[in-house]
Design a protein around this motif. Structure first.
Motif, PDB file in Angstrom:
ATOM      1  N   MET A   1       0.878  -1.137   0.029  1.00 46.80           N
ATOM      2  CA  MET A   1       0.133   0.086   0.024  1.00 46.80           C
ATOM      3  C   MET A   1       0.805   1.430  -0.108  1.00 46.80           C
ATOM      4  N   ARG A   2       0.617   2.149  -0.882  1.00 53.02           N
ATOM      5  CA  ARG A   2       1.246   3.414  -0.865  1.00 53.02           C
ATOM      6  C   ARG A   2       1.200   4.282   0.105  1.00 53.02           C
ATOM      7  N   LEU A   3       1.958   5.227   0.313  1.00 51.54           N
ATOM      8  CA  LEU A   3       2.036   6.416   1.293  1.00 51.54           C
ATOM      9  C   LEU A   3       1.844   7.421   0.673  1.00 51.54           C
ATOM     10  N   TYR A   4       0.597   8.210   0.702  1.00 52.52           N
ATOM     11  CA  TYR A   4       0.192   9.453   0.021  1.00 52.52           C
ATOM     12  C   TYR A   4       0.509  10.626   0.607  1.00 52.52           C
ATOM     13  N   GLU A   5       0.080  11.620   0.100  1.00 57.22           N
ATOM     14  CA  GLU A   5       0.268  13.114   0.580  1.00 57.22           C
ATOM     15  C   GLU A   5      -0.981  14.019   0.273  1.00 57.22           C
ATOM     16  N   CYS A   6      -1.114  14.970   1.166  1.00 56.80           N
ATOM     17  CA  CYS A   6      -2.308  15.721   1.061  1.00 56.80           C
ATOM     18  C   CYS A   6      -1.902  16.734  -0.219  1.00 56.80           C
ATOM     19  N   GLY A   7      -3.003  16.895  -1.019  1.00 54.99           N
ATOM     20  CA  GLY A   7      -2.812  17.645  -2.232  1.00 54.99           C
ATOM     21  C   GLY A   7      -2.739  19.310  -1.875  1.00 54.99           C
ATOM     22  N   LYS A   8      -3.119  19.475  -0.634  1.00 58.14           N
ATOM     23  CA  LYS A   8      -3.172  20.965  -0.563  1.00 58.14           C
ATOM     24  C   LYS A   8      -1.867  21.171   0.398  1.00 58.14           C
ATOM     25  N   CYS A   9      -1.510  20.473   1.504  1.00 58.25           N
ATOM     26  CA  CYS A   9      -0.373  20.968   2.505  1.00 58.25           C
ATOM     27  C   CYS A   9       0.905  20.111   2.312  1.00 58.25           C
ATOM     28  N   ALA A 274       6.491  -1.488   2.659  1.00 60.09           N
ATOM     29  CA  ALA A 274       7.707  -1.090   3.002  1.00 60.09           C
ATOM     30  C   ALA A 274       8.449  -0.496   2.093  1.00 60.09           C
ATOM     31  N   ARG A 275       8.217  -0.485   0.765  1.00 61.44           N
ATOM     32  CA  ARG A 275       9.046   0.365  -0.321  1.00 61.44           C
ATOM     33  C   ARG A 275       8.659   1.808  -0.072  1.00 61.44           C
ATOM     34  N   SER A 276       7.251   2.141   0.102  1.00 62.93           N
ATOM     35  CA  SER A 276       6.837   3.304   0.422  1.00 62.93           C
ATOM     36  C   SER A 276       7.400   4.140   1.721  1.00 62.93           C
ATOM     37  N   PHE A 277       7.518   3.369   2.603  1.00 56.28           N
ATOM     38  CA  PHE A 277       8.452   3.972   3.967  1.00 56.28           C
ATOM     39  C   PHE A 277       9.770   3.884   3.861  1.00 56.28           C
ATOM     40  N   GLY A 278      10.308   3.239   2.791  1.00 57.60           N
ATOM     41  CA  GLY A 278      11.753   3.226   2.753  1.00 57.60           C
ATOM     42  C   GLY A 278      12.690   2.258   3.512  1.00 57.60           C
ATOM     43  N   LEU A 279      11.621   1.068   4.068  1.00 60.91           N
ATOM     44  CA  LEU A 279      12.198  -0.057   4.730  1.00 60.91           C
ATOM     45  C   LEU A 279      13.206  -0.875   4.038  1.00 60.91           C
ATOM     46  N   SER A 280      14.402  -1.245   4.824  1.00 55.58           N
ATOM     47  CA  SER A 280      15.159  -2.132   4.440  1.00 55.58           C
ATOM     48  C   SER A 280      15.763  -2.829   5.568  1.00 55.58           C
ATOM     49  N   THR A 281      16.343  -3.920   5.201  1.00 57.23           N
ATOM     50  CA  THR A 281      17.222  -4.607   6.404  1.00 57.23           C
ATOM     51  C   THR A 281      18.726  -4.925   5.988  1.00 57.23           C
ATOM     52  N   GLU A 282      19.448  -4.758   7.100  1.00 58.94           N
ATOM     53  CA  GLU A 282      20.839  -5.124   6.850  1.00 58.94           C
ATOM     54  C   GLU A 282      21.525  -5.282   8.093  1.00 58.94           C
ATOM     55  N   PRO A 283      21.054  -6.424   8.685  1.00 60.28           N
ATOM     56  CA  PRO A 283      21.716  -6.765  10.116  1.00 60.28           C
ATOM     57  C   PRO A 283      23.120  -7.062  10.193  1.00 60.28           C
ATOM     58  N   ARG A 284      23.747  -6.317  10.963  1.00 58.27           N
ATOM     59  CA  ARG A 284      25.240  -6.724  11.161  1.00 58.27           C
ATOM     60  C   ARG A 284      25.550  -8.075  11.157  1.00 58.27           C
ATOM     61  N   LYS A 288      22.955 -12.514   4.701  1.00 59.24           N
ATOM     62  CA  LYS A 288      22.064 -12.888   3.862  1.00 59.24           C
ATOM     63  C   LYS A 288      20.616 -12.288   4.462  1.00 59.24           C
ATOM     64  N   MET A 289      20.507 -11.880   5.368  1.00 53.76           N
ATOM     65  CA  MET A 289      19.193 -11.166   5.812  1.00 53.76           C
ATOM     66  C   MET A 289      19.079  -9.657   5.302  1.00 53.76           C
ATOM     67  N   ALA A 290      19.920  -9.277   4.678  1.00 50.40           N
ATOM     68  CA  ALA A 290      19.889  -7.878   4.055  1.00 50.40           C
ATOM     69  C   ALA A 290      19.052  -8.076   2.928  1.00 50.40           C
ATOM     70  N   ALA A 291      17.955  -7.044   2.753  1.00 52.29           N
ATOM     71  CA  ALA A 291      16.987  -6.704   1.525  1.00 52.29           C
ATOM     72  C   ALA A 291      16.577  -5.319   1.659  1.00 52.29           C
ATOM     73  N   GLU A 292      16.347  -4.958   0.428  1.00 51.24           N
ATOM     74  CA  GLU A 292      15.887  -3.542   0.203  1.00 51.24           C
ATOM     75  C   GLU A 292      14.740  -3.806  -1.202  1.00 51.24           C
ATOM     76  N   VAL A 293      13.406  -3.109  -0.768  1.00 51.90           N
ATOM     77  CA  VAL A 293      12.439  -3.231  -1.675  1.00 51.90           C
ATOM     78  C   VAL A 293      12.770  -1.999  -2.773  1.00 51.90           C
ATOM     79  N   ASP A 294      13.625  -2.167  -3.607  1.00 54.34           N
ATOM     80  CA  ASP A 294      14.023  -1.046  -4.809  1.00 54.34           C
ATOM     81  C   ASP A 294      13.389  -1.493  -5.925  1.00 54.34           C
ATOM     82  N   PHE A 295      12.179  -2.063  -6.051  1.00 55.68           N
ATOM     83  CA  PHE A 295      11.476  -2.412  -7.137  1.00 55.68           C
ATOM     84  C   PHE A 295      10.068  -2.253  -6.779  1.00 55.68           C
ATOM     85  N   ASP A 296       9.004  -1.986  -8.088  1.00 56.78           N
ATOM     86  CA  ASP A 296       7.780  -2.116  -7.543  1.00 56.78           C
ATOM     87  C   ASP A 296       7.094  -3.469  -7.494  1.00 56.78           C
ATOM     88  N   PRO A 297       6.562  -3.947  -6.552  1.00 59.29           N
ATOM     89  CA  PRO A 297       6.277  -5.171  -6.343  1.00 59.29           C
ATOM     90  C   PRO A 297       5.138  -5.486  -7.235  1.00 59.29           C
TER      91      PRO A 297
END
Length: 358
Positions: A1-9, A274-284, A288-297
């Motif tokens: 689900m996308r994160l939207y923004e108000c068209g006025k402010c 997750a993509r809309s919020f810029g979430l990614s995983t990169e545990p130290r 192998k548990m690193a991931a980024e949603v850098d594509f449109d699912p």
């Protein structure tokens, strides 16, 4: 689900918001453009959308009960939006319990239709297909002649999706989940599962597609009632997790397809969030548990692309839930045969629709 923004402010707004908390603008979702619109009253039932040159939108008739925040263009003859117009039997609105149920059911239904619209999947209703078109009944429980409660059934038959309205009550739904030993049970899950049955009938038609589906899921012509009875008597196969997404999926090929369809929608929509919020995983020290949603699912070329991002994210989500003393958000394992099934569904959807350009 996308994160939207108000068209006025420009303030961030969410799919379910009715009002911008920053500037107070009235908000509505416009399916024609898959966008949240900031609105200005334009007289009568018309509104001026911030991104449109004319005052040519109005709210779905269900907005009167705070059930729906979707908009309709004035050139649309329907009084209900592109989701609500498929409804036949709905909860009563003359008492608080019925209204609360309807509001929760409506919310889950709009999340379902967001995905159907994003993929531009065919959605013939009973007006176009009287025998198999899509229609929804949200059914109340009944009391028999002896005073015993007869729960309404959730299911699908020939395009009719029935949902037990009482499951909008958290206590009722949770009691059913526990009694059936299910790891997960939600209104949105019901919608996504049952719509899977509908799309089997809509999309798995030609001989080649049907043969591939049967090779993956099994022969759907196997006696359904007998298969369910056997599942209830004997339980799932001992090695079910190596082949199926859930124990229920192992009961019959039709349920296997519907369960995989539901999970495919879960995964895609959550990855878009997750993509809309810029979430990614990169545990130290755990590369192998690193991931980024850098594509449109919703445009993923294959299921493996989705799974590669989903598994690390779902593990992180589950860990966060446990830290809060909550159950896992996604208590399922995606085995290689399940990924193959998800890939079939991805290809099926890509052939059937065209992802909305945004």
């Amino acid at each position: 689900m996308r994160l939207y923004e108000c068209g006025k402010c420009g303030n961030p707004v969410h799919f379910d918001n009715r009002v911008c908390i920053n500037c107070g603008a009235q908000l509505g979702f416009l399916p024609d453009s898959m966008s949240m619109q900031a609105l200005t009253p334009a007289g009568g039932d018309l509104w001026q959308a911030a991104s449109r040159p004319q005052a040519d939108v109005r709210f779905c008739a269900n907005a009167a009960h705070d059930i729906c925040n979707w908009l309709i263009s004035t050139n649309d003859d329907h009084v209900y939006c592109q989701a609500c117009r498929y409804n036949h039997i709905v909860p009563v609105t003359d008492n608080p319990e019925g209204l609360a149920r309807w509001q929760k059911i409506g919310q889950a239904q709009r999340y379902l239709f967001y995905s159907l619209l994003r993929w531009n999947l065919p959605r013939p209703g009973r007006d176009a297909d009287p025998q198999g078109g899509l229609v929804f009944d949200f059914l109340a429980d009944e009391v028999d002649a002896n005073g015993y409660l007869v729960p309404a059934m959730t299911g699908h038959e020939d395009g009719l999706i029935s949902l037990r309205a009482a499951e909008a009550n958290d206590a009722t739904r949770e009691s059913v989940r526990v009694s059936m030993n299910e790891p997960y049970r939600t209104l949105l899950g019901h919608f996504r599962h049952e719509i899977g049955h509908f799309y089997w009938a809509q999309l798995v038609r030609d001989d080649r597609t049907l043969a591939e589906a049967r090779a993956l899921f099994g022969d759907e012509r196997v006696d359904y009632a007998e298969a369910l009875q056997r599942n209830y008597r004997q339980g799932p196969p001992a090695d079910w997790q190596a082949h199926f997404i859930s124990t229920y999926a192992s009961s019959h090929p039709a349920e296997d397809f519907a369960e995989c369809w539901a999970h495919f929608l879960h995964i895609v929509d959550t990855l878009e969030t997750a993509r809309s919020f810029g979430l990614s995983t990169e545990p130290r020290r755990h590369e192998k548990m690193a991931a980024e949603v850098d594509f449109d699912p919703y445009r993923a070329a294959d299921a493996q692309t989705l799974v590669d991002a989903w598994v690390p994210l779902s593990v992180a989500l589950n860990s966060i839930q446990r830290s809060m003393g909550q159950p896992d958000s996604y208590p399922f394992v995606l085995s290689p045969p399940v990924v193959q099934k998800l890939d079939f569904i991805n290809r099926l959807i890509r052939r059937a629709g065209a992802v909305y350009e945004r």
